[in-house]
Scaffold this active site. Structure first.
Site, PDB file in Angstrom:
ATOM      1  N   CYS A  99       0.827  -1.201   0.000  1.00 38.20           N
ATOM      2  CA  CYS A  99       0.000   0.000   0.000  1.00 38.20           C
ATOM      3  C   CYS A  99       0.865   1.257   0.000  1.00 38.20           C
ATOM      4  O   CYS A  99       1.306   1.720   1.058  1.00 38.20           O
ATOM      5  CB  CYS A  99      -0.934  -0.005   1.212  1.00 38.20           C
ATOM      6  SG  CYS A  99      -2.020   1.427   1.276  1.00 38.20           S
TER       7      CYS A  99
ATOM      8  N   CYS B 115      -0.590   4.137   1.979  1.00 39.47           N
ATOM      9  CA  CYS B 115      -0.428   4.051   3.438  1.00 39.47           C
ATOM     10  C   CYS B 115       1.013   4.317   3.858  1.00 39.47           C
ATOM     11  O   CYS B 115       1.266   4.977   4.856  1.00 39.47           O
ATOM     12  CB  CYS B 115      -0.782   2.653   3.961  1.00 39.47           C
ATOM     13  SG  CYS B 115      -2.145   1.828   3.186  1.00 39.47           S
ATOM     14  N   ASP B 116       1.967   3.764   3.123  1.00 37.66           N
ATOM     15  CA  ASP B 116       3.337   3.699   3.634  1.00 37.66           C
ATOM     16  C   ASP B 116       4.360   4.535   2.862  1.00 37.66           C
ATOM     17  O   ASP B 116       5.508   4.637   3.289  1.00 37.66           O
ATOM     18  CB  ASP B 116       3.814   2.228   3.647  1.00 37.66           C
ATOM     19  CG  ASP B 116       2.955   1.371   4.582  1.00 37.66           C
ATOM     20  OD1 ASP B 116       2.491   1.920   5.604  1.00 37.66           O
ATOM     21  OD2 ASP B 116       2.747   0.188   4.286  1.00 37.66           O
TER      22      ASP B 116
END
Ligand code: NAP
Length: 331
Positions: A148, A151-152
């Site tokens: 992701c 997200c990261d």
């Protein structure tokens, strides 16, 4: 009646059962609980995934509205669970092993042998990112290996990262990662991309993105709890070589968790449950789907929660419309 005073989950007919404990399932539970439907949520491990869904595998969540300082993924899920419980959601923590939705009463069997009956069913079993299944991947998951970028990506400021895949997701995530990373190497197993032309053009135009063609990741190597290099195999010659990098992102597709409904619920070509948009109704009356199991496009915690809300309202309306035909509880 408080949750603790309620009969055992297999000792009554439920109005609503939710399968899945990510943002979609917990939101569906919250809304149906507040509609006084006393939902039962089954939060078992679904096909090897974690209880609480993919959010429990992430660290900081900075894009869920309402948390200006961000919140840890597991804490966000625990908060959602507590909120659903506060309004009367009952929880069962085990796997669902079989489902029968052929009649007006839907029946679920759990791993310990419970038989649970319900008038409506909300499926929120999620999807899991496809993995490479190579040495080092599992050990470094969450420590440099991620599926992701949204997200990261933020954690890879000025680092050299790799993204594996040749589809639209890989291009989109590669472009997103260039906001943070010093360099993004797209590693693709063939010599041409699967992505749409417009996405390809955007990626090709980006100076920070390089392409490594006809290559697959054979091993992931780490040092000090972070990714340090990959072993790449040339898919044409078979030759291998070390490839230094500091992060590995996978964008090789998702696998929806739908095996419980094989041959029963309609799915698209990729296996995602089909719903009668804009509702969350599946092809079986009284069965609704929400979250990543029916959404291969957005796949965000907030969009999953949104469809969970829709599924709850759909189930509530279904029950109201079918009051006369509601099978009575014989027990
Ligand atoms: P996808 O189109 O299925 O692409 C997956 C990519 O991963 C393919 O290039 C595939 O290689 C590669 N791959 C699969 N398994 C692999 C493995 N084990 N090792 C190495 N590579 C592997 O998936 P997606 O990119 O997630 O897209 C899913 C759908 O969402 C598509 O319909 C896409 O158009 C859509 N989408 C659209 C947008 C947008 O329009 N902005 C953004 C994201 C997604 P091969 O090409 O060799 O098969």
């Amino acid at each position: 009646m408080s949750v603790t005073d309620r009969p055992a989950p297999d000792a009554r007919i439920h109005d609503v059962v939710v399968i899945g404990s990510g943002p979609a399932g917990l939101t569906a539970a919250l809304y149906t609980a507040r509609a006084a439907l006393e939902p039962l949520l089954i939060e078992g491990v679904v096909d090897g995934g974690p209880t609480g869904g993919q959010l429990t595998l992430t660290t900081d969540v900075e894009n869920f509205p309402g948390f200006p300082e961000g919140i840890m993924g597991p804490e966000l899920i625990m908060n959602m669970r507590a909120q659903a419980e506060r309004f009367g959601t009952q929880f069962v923590t085990e796997d669902v092993t079989a489902v029968d939705v052929s009649g007006p009463l839907k029946t679920l069997t759990t791993a310990s042998g419970l038989t649970i009956s319900t008038r409506s069913l909300i499926i929120a079993t999620g999807a899991k990112p496809r993995r490479l299944d190579v040495p080092g991947e599992t050990e470094l998951w969450g420590s440099g290996v991620s599926a992701c970028a949204t997200c990261d990506g933020f954690f890879f400021k000025d680092k050299h990262v790799v993204i594996v895949g040749g589809g639209d997701s890989a291009m989109e995530e590669a472009i997103f990662l260039t906001k943070f990373a010093s360099k993004v190497s797209v590693i693709h197993r063939r010599g041409e991309l699967r992505a749409s032309k417009i996405m390809q053009d955007r990626a090709f135009k980006n100076d920070k993105i390089e392409f490594v063609w006809n290559a697959e990741v054979a091993e992931v190597h780490g040092a000090d709890g972070a990714v340090s290099s990959l072993l790449l195999r040339d898919t044409v010659s078979g030759e291998t070589r070390d490839f230094a990098c500091e992060g590995l992102f996978l964008a090789i597709g998702h696998i929806p968790n739908t095996w419980l409904f094989d041959g029963v619920l309609d799915r698209d070509d990729e296996g995602y449950l089909l719903v009668e948009q804009p509702s969350t109704a599946t092809n079986v009356p009284g069965v609704f789907a929400c979250g990543d199991v029916m959404d291969q496009v957005y796949r965000q915690a907030i969009t999953a929660a949104g469809t969970g809300c829709r599924a709850a309202i759909d189930a509530e309306r279904f029950l109201a419309e079918h009051t006369d035909a509601r099978p009575e509880d014989p027990r």
